[in-house]
Design an enzyme around this catalytic site. Structure first.
Site, short mmCIF file in Angstrom:
data_model
loop_
_atom_site.label_atom_id
_atom_site.label_comp_id
_atom_site.label_asym_id
_atom_site.label_seq_id
_atom_site.Cartn_x
_atom_site.Cartn_y
_atom_site.Cartn_z
N PRO A 192 29.31 30.26 -33.94
CA PRO A 192 28.25 30.29 -32.94
C PRO A 192 26.99 29.57 -33.42
O PRO A 192 26.61 29.68 -34.59
CB PRO A 192 27.98 31.79 -32.76
N GLY A 193 26.39 28.82 -32.52
CA GLY A 193 25.09 28.22 -32.80
C GLY A 193 24.08 28.91 -31.90
O GLY A 193 23.27 29.72 -32.32
N CYS B 266 6.33 9.13 -21.39
CA CYS B 266 6.40 8.17 -20.29
C CYS B 266 7.85 7.99 -19.84
O CYS B 266 8.49 6.96 -20.12
CB CYS B 266 5.74 6.86 -20.69
N GLU B 267 8.34 9.00 -19.23
CA GLU B 267 9.67 9.10 -18.63
C GLU B 267 9.55 10.24 -17.63
O GLU B 267 8.67 11.09 -17.78
CB GLU B 267 10.74 9.56 -19.64
C1 LIG Z 1 28.19 22.61 -31.65
C2 LIG Z 1 29.34 23.29 -32.25
C3 LIG Z 1 29.42 24.69 -32.30
C4 LIG Z 1 28.35 25.61 -31.73
O1 LIG Z 1 28.33 25.67 -30.34
P1 LIG Z 1 27.35 26.72 -29.63
O2 LIG Z 1 27.53 26.46 -28.19
O3 LIG Z 1 25.98 26.46 -30.10
O4 LIG Z 1 27.82 28.09 -30.01
C5 LIG Z 1 30.50 25.25 -32.94
N1 LIG Z 1 31.50 24.48 -33.47
C6 LIG Z 1 31.47 23.14 -33.42
C7 LIG Z 1 32.55 22.35 -34.02
C8 LIG Z 1 30.40 22.49 -32.80
O5 LIG Z 1 30.37 21.15 -32.74
#
Ligand SMILES: *Cc1c(COP(=O)(O)O)cnc(C)c1O
Length: 410
Positions: A269-270, A337-338
């Site tokens: 997870p990110g 400027c967009e």
């Molecule tokens: C970007 C990415 C994630 C994270 O995705 P989220 O939507 O932020 O949870 C996990 N694995 C891989 C390989 C990614 O490229």
């Protein structure tokens, strides 16, 4: 962020005071929120051996990486530079998964030399890997199950037209290469995109991976990537992590029984870990009415937060300088400027010049996607932890804009 005594605060710290102390635009991260997201994910999967590999690219400040590391979490890196960043922070090579796409084999060799697990996402690279290492270096294989994540084609990476992963339809070819080189495949991976809503979609992908796993004898883990959805606006459907944890854990245990061995389940997870922790604080420079709308022009834009323009992402915004008074409808735009709309048609407390606007959910893919477009310096970053504020990145200056440019003579 809570209103306490007519002020917007996090961990007791007044956000407008942070804007005064550090200036704007300013990225602020609630470190306690990052910790609680990690705890919630761990709790949801407590009945299986689950490992979290935080997706570095979401927010890669070294202090955030260290915070994540101290919570017992590993990392997923998508470039050799991210691998080096994680090593720099003190992650063991064994806690780093390297998931590149379309990189040269040299970069993969560099990662292997650093002792990092590589996740291979195409067959030619698998063959290079076999030729170079045979059965000597364990690896993971990234498959594309062709499951569409959510409805947003801009963030889905699992569809048939996607460049990511090895198509599940090529599984036979993959196993041929694996057998020919006696490759030591210890993990299988899927990451379908950033909008997994519910357990059912997730399980559909999982079933495909379980099926594929039976073609590999020595697996140690299955990696389901990231993509848990967090709420960006009120009423958004978000991943119910508890329910997902229960359902997926059950299916995973069933699979392990039939596979004949207890494997680890991995997630990357990110967004789930850092999105809600982050706020981009910006200042209202100008309130400008046109015949159609009232624009609020702020001291930031798509150079600092690209998501609204790149993904049509909705970010909640709050005028944190005012907690009472009338509401008005505004469109918040940047100074680039967009066409640079941050938030359209929002009801906010009446905005005056100099008011501070907080853009929510700015933790993931905010600073990490920021640029110097329009020759603007990038913002400072502040981490809040244990009721204290720490500047974890200085604001860039004009000198930084010039830093790598040479005035040459001709
Ligand atoms: C970007 C990415 C994630 C994270 O995705 P989220 O939507 O932020 O949870 C996990 N694995 C891989 C390989 C990614 O490229």
């Amino acid at each position: 962020m809570q209103v306490v005594d007519q002020k917007y605060k996090i961990q007791g710290i007044n956000l407008t005071d942070l804007a005064t102390k550090y200036g704007t635009p300013l990225y602020v991260y609630d470190g306690e929120k990052i910790r609680s997201q990690i705890s919630a994910l761990k709790a949801a999967f407590s009945s299986v051996t689950m490992r979290i590999k935080y997706a570095t690219k979401a927010l890669s400040n070294v202090n955030i990486l260290r915070l994540v590391k101290d919570s017992g979490v590993g990392v997923d890196a998508v470039s050799i530079e991210e691998v080096k960043l994680c090593l720099h922070v003190g992650f063991e090579p064994g806690d780093i998964m390297y998931t590149p796409n379309c990189v040269s084999f040299q970069e993969i060799q560099e990662a292997v030399d650093l002792g990092v697990m590589v996740n291979i996402d195409n067959i030619p690279m698998l063959e290079h890997f076999g030729h170079a290492y045979g059965d000597k270096v364990p690896l993971c294989i990234r498959l594309n199950p062709h499951i569409l994540a959510g409805g947003n084609a801009k963030i889905s990476v699992g569809h048939i037209d996607s460049k990511f992963g090895i198509s599940i339809l090529q599984l036979k070819h993959v196993t041929r290469v694996v057998e020919a080189y006696k490759l030591n495949v210890v993990g299988l991976h899927v990451h379908t995109g950033s909008d997994i809503l519910d357990a059912e979609v997730f399980l559909k992908g999982a079933e495909i991976l379980f099926d594929a796993a039976n073609s590999f004898k020595d697996l140690r883990f299955l990696d389901f990537g990231g993509g848990f959805k967090v709420g960006y606006k009120q009423g958004d459907i978000t991943t119910n992590i508890q329910e997902l944890g229960e359902k997926v854990s059950m299916a995973f245990k069933d699979f392990c029984r039939s596979y004949g061995r207890e494997l680890e389940i991995w997630f990357e997870p990110g967004k789930y870990i850092v999105s809600e922790s982050g706020y981009l604080l910006v200042k209202a420079n100008v309130i400008k009415s046109t015949p159609a709308t009232t624009f609020v022009g702020v001291d930031s834009g798509l150079n600092h937060l690209l998501r609204p323009m790149m993904y049509d992402a909705y970010h909640d915004v709050v005028n944190i300088s005012r907690t009472d008074g009338p509401d008005r409808v505004y469109t918040i735009v940047g100074y680039i400027c967009e066409t640079d709309t941050i938030a359209a048609d929002r009801r906010l407390k009446e905005i005056k010049e100099g008011d501070i606007i907080a853009i929510k959910n700015a933790g993931a893919y905010g600073f990490s996607m920021a640029s110097n477009y329009n020759s603007r310096p990038r913002p400072a970053e502040v981490l809040l932890l244990g009721g204290k504020d720490y500047m974890i990145r200085k604001r860039e200056s004009f000198d930084d804009i010039l830093k790598h440019q040479e005035m040459v003579s001709w």
